[in-house]
Design a protein around this motif. Sequence first.
Motif, short mmCIF file in Angstrom:
data_model
loop_
_atom_site.label_atom_id
_atom_site.label_comp_id
_atom_site.label_asym_id
_atom_site.label_seq_id
_atom_site.Cartn_x
_atom_site.Cartn_y
_atom_site.Cartn_z
N GLU A 261 -26.44 14.35 63.42
CA GLU A 261 -26.00 15.89 62.88
C GLU A 261 -27.05 16.81 63.37
OE1 GLU A 261 -25.40 16.21 58.74
OE2 GLU A 261 -27.60 15.89 58.36
N PHE A 262 -26.72 18.06 63.31
CA PHE A 262 -27.42 19.24 63.48
C PHE A 262 -28.09 19.22 62.07
CE2 PHE A 262 -24.71 19.92 66.94
CZ PHE A 262 -25.70 19.70 67.97
N PRO A 263 -29.16 19.18 61.71
CA PRO A 263 -29.75 19.23 60.16
C PRO A 263 -29.55 20.31 59.60
CG PRO A 263 -31.90 19.31 61.63
CD PRO A 263 -30.54 18.83 62.53
N GLY A 264 -29.21 20.45 58.23
CA GLY A 264 -29.08 21.82 57.57
C GLY A 264 -28.52 21.46 56.16
N GLY A 265 -27.59 22.33 55.51
CA GLY A 265 -27.01 21.96 54.46
C GLY A 265 -26.15 22.73 53.88
N LYS A 266 -25.87 23.03 52.53
CA LYS A 266 -25.05 23.92 51.90
C LYS A 266 -25.73 25.23 51.47
CE LYS A 266 -22.67 20.31 50.48
NZ LYS A 266 -22.14 19.39 48.98
N PRO A 267 -25.47 26.39 51.78
CA PRO A 267 -26.05 27.46 51.01
C PRO A 267 -25.87 27.50 49.37
CG PRO A 267 -24.88 28.32 53.08
CD PRO A 267 -24.49 26.82 52.62
N HIS A 268 -26.94 28.01 48.76
CA HIS A 268 -26.56 28.19 47.38
C HIS A 268 -25.78 29.45 47.11
CE1 HIS A 268 -30.52 25.87 46.37
NE2 HIS A 268 -29.44 24.99 46.64
N ALA A 269 -25.13 29.82 45.95
CA ALA A 269 -24.42 31.02 45.64
C ALA A 269 -25.38 32.22 45.82
CB ALA A 269 -24.19 30.85 44.05
N GLY A 270 -24.78 33.05 46.67
CA GLY A 270 -25.39 34.27 46.92
C GLY A 270 -26.63 34.41 47.96
N GLU A 271 -26.81 32.96 48.45
CA GLU A 271 -27.68 32.97 49.69
C GLU A 271 -27.15 33.07 51.03
OE1 GLU A 271 -31.31 29.58 49.83
OE2 GLU A 271 -29.12 28.59 49.68
N ALA B 143 -26.58 32.25 55.12
CA ALA B 143 -26.63 31.34 55.83
C ALA B 143 -28.23 31.20 56.47
CB ALA B 143 -25.72 31.55 56.94
N ARG B 144 -28.96 32.27 56.99
CA ARG B 144 -30.16 32.04 57.47
C ARG B 144 -31.15 31.50 56.60
NH1 ARG B 144 -30.54 35.11 62.79
NH2 ARG B 144 -28.74 35.71 63.53
N THR B 145 -31.05 32.07 55.52
CA THR B 145 -31.91 31.80 54.32
C THR B 145 -31.85 30.39 53.86
OG1 THR B 145 -32.10 34.13 53.74
CG2 THR B 145 -32.85 32.39 51.97
N ALA B 146 -30.43 29.87 53.73
CA ALA B 146 -30.04 28.58 53.41
C ALA B 146 -30.66 27.62 54.31
CB ALA B 146 -28.72 28.48 53.17
N LEU B 147 -30.64 28.15 55.71
CA LEU B 147 -30.89 27.00 56.71
C LEU B 147 -32.33 26.86 56.70
CD1 LEU B 147 -29.88 25.26 58.90
CD2 LEU B 147 -29.89 27.17 60.40
N ALA B 148 -33.29 27.97 56.69
CA ALA B 148 -34.51 27.63 56.64
C ALA B 148 -35.02 26.98 55.29
CB ALA B 148 -35.28 29.10 56.62
N ARG B 149 -34.37 27.19 54.28
CA ARG B 149 -34.87 26.24 53.05
C ARG B 149 -34.40 24.92 53.25
NH1 ARG B 149 -31.58 24.64 49.58
NH2 ARG B 149 -29.89 25.89 50.19
#
Length: 141
Positions: free
Chosen positions: A38-48, A50-56
């Motif tokens: 996969e292309f690594p990443g994950g699920k955004p938290h509520a209110g986060e 997409a870009r912030t979630a990906l960096a986190r």
Amino acid sequence: MSVPSERIVAVVGAAVICEGRCLVTRRGKSQHSAGFWEFPGGKPHAGESARTALARELREELSIEVEVLASLGSSEFRGSGFVVQLEVFVCRLVAGHVELREHDALAWCDANNLAERQFSPADVPLLGAVAQYLQHDSGTL
């Protein structure tokens, strides 16, 4: 008669580009869809965002810092009772060395060998966009 609703799962993924190659990771045995790349990443938290979630997610899962540059596109995969909505972003590696915390393997792929791996179904539709980026635009990173 009501139709059961499908659970929507929003996911962000990273095409981390370094020296003309893209980082991909293989899902570990304890993860859903173990063994798929996969292309690594994950699920955004509520209110986060997409870009912030990906960096986190990349910081938490791989110990790297990235600059999220631009969206390469999105895909949708329907499973049994759920829909994965994936958006993949081009990212530039800023700091750190990849440490696998949830995945069991990593690879740096160029445009020619990216599709040789067995990717998760949500990632497959985006392989062409990533390969095209690697062939034409990755020299700017």
